[in-house]
Structures are given as C-alpha cells and as structure tokens.
Design an enzyme around this catalytic site. Structure first.
Site, PDB file in Angstrom:
ATOM      1  N   HIS A   1      -4.274  -0.921   5.997  1.00 55.20           N
ATOM      2  CA  HIS A   1      -3.811  -0.085   7.121  1.00 55.20           C
ATOM      3  C   HIS A   1      -4.718  -0.220   8.339  1.00 55.20           C
ATOM      4  O   HIS A   1      -5.296   0.750   8.814  1.00 55.20           O
ATOM      5  CB  HIS A   1      -3.626   1.376   6.717  1.00 55.20           C
TER       6      HIS A   1
ATOM      7  N   ASP B   1       1.522   2.553   3.553  1.00 58.14           N
ATOM      8  CA  ASP B   1       0.670   3.734   3.405  1.00 58.14           C
ATOM      9  C   ASP B   1       1.517   4.996   3.461  1.00 58.14           C
ATOM     10  O   ASP B   1       1.045   6.050   3.910  1.00 58.14           O
ATOM     11  CB  ASP B   1      -0.435   3.751   4.482  1.00 58.14           C
TER      12      ASP B   1
ATOM     13  N   HIS C   1       1.541   5.385  -1.648  1.00 56.43           N
ATOM     14  CA  HIS C   1       1.156   6.577  -2.422  1.00 56.43           C
ATOM     15  C   HIS C   1       2.410   7.168  -3.062  1.00 56.43           C
ATOM     16  O   HIS C   1       3.315   7.602  -2.349  1.00 56.43           O
ATOM     17  CB  HIS C   1       0.511   7.622  -1.510  1.00 56.43           C
ATOM     18  N   LEU C   2       2.435   7.169  -4.382  1.00 52.09           N
ATOM     19  CA  LEU C   2       3.591   7.758  -5.086  1.00 52.09           C
ATOM     20  C   LEU C   2       3.275   9.128  -5.662  1.00 52.09           C
ATOM     21  O   LEU C   2       4.188   9.827  -6.097  1.00 52.09           O
ATOM     22  CB  LEU C   2       4.050   6.836  -6.228  1.00 52.09           C
ATOM     23  N   ARG C   3       1.974   9.489  -5.723  1.00 52.34           N
ATOM     24  CA  ARG C   3       1.565  10.768  -6.338  1.00 52.34           C
ATOM     25  C   ARG C   3       2.002  10.831  -7.802  1.00 52.34           C
ATOM     26  O   ARG C   3       2.147   9.818  -8.460  1.00 52.34           O
ATOM     27  CB  ARG C   3       2.109  11.969  -5.551  1.00 52.34           C
TER      28      ARG C   3
ATOM     29  N   HIS D   1       3.029  14.447   1.709  1.00 55.30           N
ATOM     30  CA  HIS D   1       2.409  15.775   1.515  1.00 55.30           C
ATOM     31  C   HIS D   1       3.505  16.788   1.790  1.00 55.30           C
ATOM     32  O   HIS D   1       4.330  16.562   2.692  1.00 55.30           O
ATOM     33  CB  HIS D   1       1.271  16.000   2.518  1.00 55.30           C
TER      34      HIS D   1
ATOM     35  N   HIS E   1       0.879  -1.196   0.000  1.00 48.82           N
ATOM     36  CA  HIS E   1       0.000   0.000   0.000  1.00 48.82           C
ATOM     37  C   HIS E   1       0.897   1.221   0.000  1.00 48.82           C
ATOM     38  O   HIS E   1       1.514   1.557   1.015  1.00 48.82           O
ATOM     39  CB  HIS E   1      -0.905   0.011   1.244  1.00 48.82           C
TER      40      HIS E   1
ATOM     41  N   HIS F   1     -10.312   0.880   2.074  1.00 47.39           N
ATOM     42  CA  HIS F   1     -10.070   1.888   3.113  1.00 47.39           C
ATOM     43  C   HIS F   1     -11.239   1.734   4.087  1.00 47.39           C
ATOM     44  O   HIS F   1     -12.349   2.168   3.801  1.00 47.39           O
ATOM     45  CB  HIS F   1     -10.017   3.308   2.532  1.00 47.39           C
TER      46      HIS F   1
ATOM     47  N   LYS G   1      -9.359  -0.508  -5.617  1.00 43.63           N
ATOM     48  CA  LYS G   1      -9.365   0.161  -4.315  1.00 43.63           C
ATOM     49  C   LYS G   1     -10.721   0.776  -4.012  1.00 43.63           C
ATOM     50  O   LYS G   1     -11.247   1.560  -4.802  1.00 43.63           O
ATOM     51  CB  LYS G   1      -8.290   1.253  -4.310  1.00 43.63           C
TER      52      LYS G   1
END
Ligand code: NCD
Ligand code: ZN
Length: 347
Positions: A175, A248, A16-18, A252, A14, A137, A100
């Site tokens: 998560h 996860d 987040h690479l954006r 940011h 899991h 989620h 997802k």
C-alpha cells in the site's frame, strides 16, 4: 452505447478479511470478483504460527458461499519470537505465501509487531534462502516523525538497510502512498515489488480533512498530497511489472470509524474493479488494467495467472453500489469515490 473489457480474473495482493461475523459478511464481496487474495494476519490475537494460519484458512473456506470459488493465500505475522523453522515448514507445505512485517504500533492490531529488527534477522535470512516474500507495512512509528513522512523515513531507516543486509530477500512494499516509494521501487533492479490500493489512486489528504473530517477516508498509511496520488496513478497504470493491486480493503463497523478515535481502514472490496476501470480509463491506460490487477501480482509471487476471466461493462447510466454492507457485528460503509462510476462487473 456500452463498452466491455474482459480481463484475466484479478487477485488482491493485500486484503483484510477479519474473522467470525465480519469474515462472513465481507468474504463474498471479494470472492465475487477476485480469484485469490493475500490474507492479512492482523487478527486479535494475530496469526503467528503455521498452525494458526492453517486454522484461519479453514475458517475462511468454511465462510465461502457454495457457489463461489476463491483461494486464500495465507500469511504469517512476524513477531520478535517467530521461529524461522516454523515459517520454513509453513512455506514448504504450500500453506503460506508471505510473511507480514508490521513495525509495532504502526496500524490496526500491530501491537505484536517488530520493534528491534535485529531480533528478526534469522527469520529474514531463512526467508531469503527459501524465496519467501516479506510484505512490509512501511511506516516508522517514532513519535517525532510526522505521520505524513513516516513512509519515506521507513524506506531510508528500515527498508533499505534490511535489503542491503539481505539482498536476496524478496520484498513487497505494501500500500505505497508516496512518490518516494514508487521511485525507490523503480530504482531497484530485483527482489522488490509494491502494491497500490484503489483508494490511494482516488483520494488525497484533502479528501479526508477539507470541509469536515471524513472518517471513511482515513486509512494507514494515510493518503498524502495530490502530487503523491498522481505519482501512484502513474506507477499503477504504467504496466510496470513491479506494481500490482493490493486493495488493503479493511472493514471496520461504522461506530468504530465514526468515533472520537476512529479506526484506520477503507472498505473497497465491493467496488474496486469498477473504480479501477474508471481510474485507468481516465489515465488513458485501460489496456494496462489487466497487468495491474491480474498479471503483475502472480508474476511477483511466482504463481500462475487465474484461468478464468471477468468482464467489466461500461454503461451510460451510473452504476449503483451498496452504500453499506451488513454484518452481524454492525454495518460497514463501502468506499465512496465521490463521483459517479459507469463501470460494473458483469455477472
Ligand atoms: C488496516 C486494518 O484495519 O487492519 N488498516 C488500514 O488503515 N489499512 C491495517 C493496515 O493494513 O494498515
Ligand atoms: Zn492492510
């Protein structure tokens, strides 16, 4: 005296690479240690169709430094308009490894998620038929449900009904943050796994709130009471094949976190493996780290384990990790466990 631990190269189930400058900045932080990752589709706009996932995969591979190897395992973002045939085709071609589910409004960039679960029934049935996992989620979004109860209520009101209606659907509870979730996973005999993040093994809700608000510890699902952190530690370090690593890691830029309305997400890609070695050693379960980080995930996703290994080294001097990662969008703060770590990944 140094101690070493060699493991099958881990995967992150899991991540987040954006996109754009942020992707460029954070991808090497994961690819340095991990062979593969399940890539979250909550871009703006989200990755909804097979074509969009294929294009995003190309952007990830284009951002990968030449001297690194890494395989992005793509996912589709489930909406009430998702076409079951598009999903089936993206899976059949090998492009996607999961779909997802975000309840609409549950977390960062989830506005296009699901409100009426009856509207995604046909997609879920198709996924059950072809064996494509659903990543969830797991939080309800009802305003009258306390944020610390939202995961437990999701299990009762959403997840269990979906699994009863579609028992062949393979589900990853992502998560997980509560003993309720860990117990639910253990109570089921098939088609259910769960990911656990690095940071939920380290912080409880006091870390976020005591002595001043710590925005870099705020993520969703939010960290719960200490008893839940201990339950997660016990699940993660147990070796139980149903529990595996999903960091996860969710970058940011600092101004978005350190704000009057700070974004949810902890960035742990940089130091996850040393942190996990610390946690597993504290629990006296270092021998199960390989199961959690490198073996149980491939087993659930029916993929081979990575052929390479990585070696963790424990030194007498504390390891030094960067406090921040630079991106052309702005700085990203690396998760700080609040104590010294003596493990590092050898390179
Ligand atoms: C994630 C993000 O920033 O995209 N944030 C987080 O707190 N984990 C979204 C998510 O996985 O909930
Ligand atoms: Zn996430």
């Amino acid at each position: 005296m140094t101690q070493t631990l060699t493991l099958t190269r881990p995967d992150d189930w899991h991540l987040h690479l954006r996109d754009g400058a942020m992707l460029q900045a954070v991808l090497p932080e994961t690819a340095r240690d991990f062979g593969r990752a399940i890539i979250m589709p909550n871009l703006v706009p989200p990755v909804v169709t097979g074509d969009q996932a294929a294009a995003y995969r190309e952007r990830i591979l284009a951002a990968l430094p030449e001297d690194m190897s890494f395989e992005p395992l793509m996912t589709l973002y489930l909406t009430e308009d998702t076409d079951p045939e598009d999903v089936a085709a993206a899976y059949a071609s090998g492009l996607i490894k999961a779909v997802k589910l975000y309840p609409a409004g549950a977390t960062t960039n989830s506005a296009s998620g699901v409100t009426d679960f009856d509207k995604v029934r046909a997609v879920l049935e198709k996924m059950a038929e072809i064996g494509l996992p659903l990543c969830t989620h797991g939080e309800v979004t009802d305003h009258d449900i306390d944020i610390f109860d939202r995961e437990a209520v999701f299990i009762d009101r959403v997840l269990d009904p979906i699994r009863c209606a579609t028992p062949d659907l393979r589900v990853v509870m992502e998560h997980i943050t509560t003993s309720n979730a860990a117990d639910y996973v253990r109570s089921q005999d098939k088609n259910l796994g769960a990911t656990i993040t690095t940071h939920h093994l380290i912080i409880n809700r006091n870390h976020i709130l005591v002595g001043g608000i710590k925005p870099h510890y705020y993520c969703l699902p939010v960290a719960k009471r200490e008893e839940h952190r201990l339950a997660l530690r016990s699940a993660a370090t147990s070796g139980d094949v149903r529990f595996f690593l999903g960091t996860d890691s969710a970058p940011h830029i600092d101004p978005a976190k350190e704000s009057g309305c700070g974004c949810a997400g902890c960035f742990t890609a940089t130091n996850t493996m040393p942190l996990l070695a610390h946690v597993f050693e504290e629990e006296g379960k270092l021998e199960n780290l390989e199961k959690f980080a490198s073996q149980n995930g491939p087993s659930f996703y029916r993929l081979p384990e990575n052929p390479e290994t990585i070696t963790l080294v424990k030194s007498e001097a504390a390891a030094k990790f960067p406090k921040k990662i630079h991106s052309d969008d702005g700085p990203v703060t690396v998760f700080d466990p609040g104590f010294d770590i003596y493990w590092a990944v050898a390179n």
